[in-house]
Scaffold this motif. Structure first.
Motif, PDB file in Angstrom:
ATOM      1  N   GLN A 305       0.848  -1.186   0.000  1.00  0.00           N
ATOM      2  CA  GLN A 305       0.000   0.000   0.000  1.00  0.00           C
ATOM      3  C   GLN A 305       0.888   1.242   0.000  1.00  0.00           C
ATOM      4  N   TYR A 306       0.552   2.203  -0.858  1.00  0.00           N
ATOM      5  CA  TYR A 306       1.293   3.452  -0.971  1.00  0.00           C
ATOM      6  C   TYR A 306       0.340   4.620  -0.789  1.00  0.00           C
ATOM      7  N   SER A 307       0.883   5.800  -0.505  1.00  0.00           N
ATOM      8  CA  SER A 307       0.082   7.020  -0.456  1.00  0.00           C
ATOM      9  C   SER A 307      -0.011   7.613  -1.856  1.00  0.00           C
ATOM     10  N   LEU A 308      -0.889   8.590  -2.052  1.00  0.00           N
ATOM     11  CA  LEU A 308      -1.072   9.207  -3.365  1.00  0.00           C
ATOM     12  C   LEU A 308       0.230   9.804  -3.884  1.00  0.00           C
ATOM     13  N   SER A 309       0.976  10.474  -3.031  1.00  0.00           N
ATOM     14  CA  SER A 309       2.230  11.095  -3.480  1.00  0.00           C
ATOM     15  C   SER A 309       3.277  10.061  -3.874  1.00  0.00           C
ATOM     16  N   GLU A 310       3.093   8.801  -3.456  1.00  0.00           N
ATOM     17  CA  GLU A 310       4.058   7.747  -3.746  1.00  0.00           C
ATOM     18  C   GLU A 310       3.697   6.909  -4.969  1.00  0.00           C
ATOM     19  N   VAL A 311       2.727   7.366  -5.769  1.00  0.00           N
ATOM     20  CA  VAL A 311       2.317   6.609  -6.958  1.00  0.00           C
ATOM     21  C   VAL A 311       3.490   6.290  -7.880  1.00  0.00           C
ATOM     22  N   PRO A 312       4.440   7.210  -8.136  1.00  0.00           N
ATOM     23  CA  PRO A 312       5.579   6.836  -8.985  1.00  0.00           C
ATOM     24  C   PRO A 312       6.331   5.620  -8.465  1.00  0.00           C
ATOM     25  N   ASP A 313       6.532   5.538  -7.163  1.00  0.00           N
ATOM     26  CA  ASP A 313       7.214   4.373  -6.582  1.00  0.00           C
ATOM     27  C   ASP A 313       6.365   3.116  -6.732  1.00  0.00           C
TER      28      ASP A 313
END
Length: 331
Positions: A305-313
């Protein structure tokens, strides 16, 4: 609002976490406050404009130098914020999930979706779990039920059983009464067993093409084996179903489309049915999947699970074939 924006093709580095205007729903649309989304192979293909041939084959989605729409993402789970003037099925406060289709825009705080693509969120799922369903589960549903026409007692081989689509294909294959053989790597063996697979082939130790077992349905979700190899494990009357998204090689001309094109050319000369999964977003399919989920017959499997700002990762993780099951975005 915050969103993941793209203005040119490239690696995940071209994605930016930016402020954009909040969308306004058209007459037949609902505005959804996004609580979660998820990453699919579709996202990195569109991000990279890969394969290059897709830019000509799908001009409504792929521009020559950048996607036609700036905000990435298709899977959505969230809460209806507002509705268009002609919307009758939904009201503010409804918990919903959907695939917004080629409009994209799910990697954002708000997104608009046509009302007919929206379905009620399964009551027994979190928003993150629900966001893991739309594209992947609908692809597995259409591929097995409508394309392959799976029947009780048939032998089903799934190459790529622990990808996003694969984890649903294992469960749906069992729900439809098939005997399921799942192909995966060592670290994923227990996962596919927990999803209900009858037999597991660990491809790091065994090649499914070198066994004597033959299958009524061969579902390829990877695109890493030749059509000849896939046919070699299929009975003469079998369905060989293709939906391999491939993995990123930094750019390609035809990518997995090459396997699909070869299948079309070969179809009239071989005994098996050589089929391709073509999936459109569908609120009706999501309603059917909700019933299976609430009955406990299908459960989303989530890797990270990632946060919205971490979509590139998150996309970088998925496109390099490190992910198993689904990768979700919490908004």
């Amino acid at each position: 609002m915050k969103a993941i924006v793209q203005d040119r093709y490239g690696s995940p580095d071209v994605l930016t976490f930016s402020d954009v205007d909040e969308p306004v729903p058209a007459a037949n649309e609902v505005l959804v406050r996004v609580r979660a989304s998820s990453v699919n192979a579709y996202d990195w293909h569109l991000m990279r404009g890969d394969p290059a041939l897709a830019r000509l084959a799908s001009p409504a989605v792929f521009g020559l130098r950048a996607p036609k729409r700036r905000i990435r993402g298709r899977d959505v789970a969230g809460i209806v914020e507002a509705v268009g003037a002609n919307v009758t099925q939904w009201k503010p406060g409804d918990e919903v999930y959907c695939d917004v289709g080629d409009a994209n825009g799910a990697f954002a705080e708000y997104v608009c979706a046509p009302e007919n693509l929206v379905a009620t969120k399964p009551a027994n799922l979190t928003f993150e779990q629900a966001a893991a369903v739309p594209i992947a589960a609908n692809t597995a549903l259409i591929g097995l039920r409508d394309v392959a026409n799976v029947q009780i007692g048939q032998r089903l081989l799934i190459n790529g059983a622990t990808g996003g689509v694969g984890t649903y294909a294992v469960q749906l294959g069992k729900a439809f009464g098939a005997h399921v053989t799942a192909v995966c790597r060592t670290r994923n063996v227990e996962l596919v067993r927990s999803l209900g697979a009858d037999h597991v082939v660990d491809y790091t130790h065994e090649d499914f093409a070198k066994t004597r077992q033959r299958y009524d349905i061969v579902l390829d979700l990877v695109g890493n084996r030749s059509l000849t190899t896939l046919r070699s494990v299929a009975t003469p009357e079998a369905a060989v179903v293709l939906s391999g998204g491939g993995t990123s090689k930094g750019g390609s001309l035809v990518g997995p489309m090459g396997l699909f094109l070869w299948a079309k050319l070969s179809a009239r000369f071989v005994p098996q049915r050589l089929l391709e999964i073509t999936v459109a977003p569908s609120g009706e399919s999501l309603a059917e999947l909700r019933e299976l989920i609430e009955a406990g017959r299908v459960t989303p499997a989530i890797d990270r699970q990632y946060s919205l700002s971490e979509v590139p990762d998150a996309i970088r993780y998925v496109e390099n074939e490190h992910a198993r099951a689904k990768v979700v975005i919490s908004v």
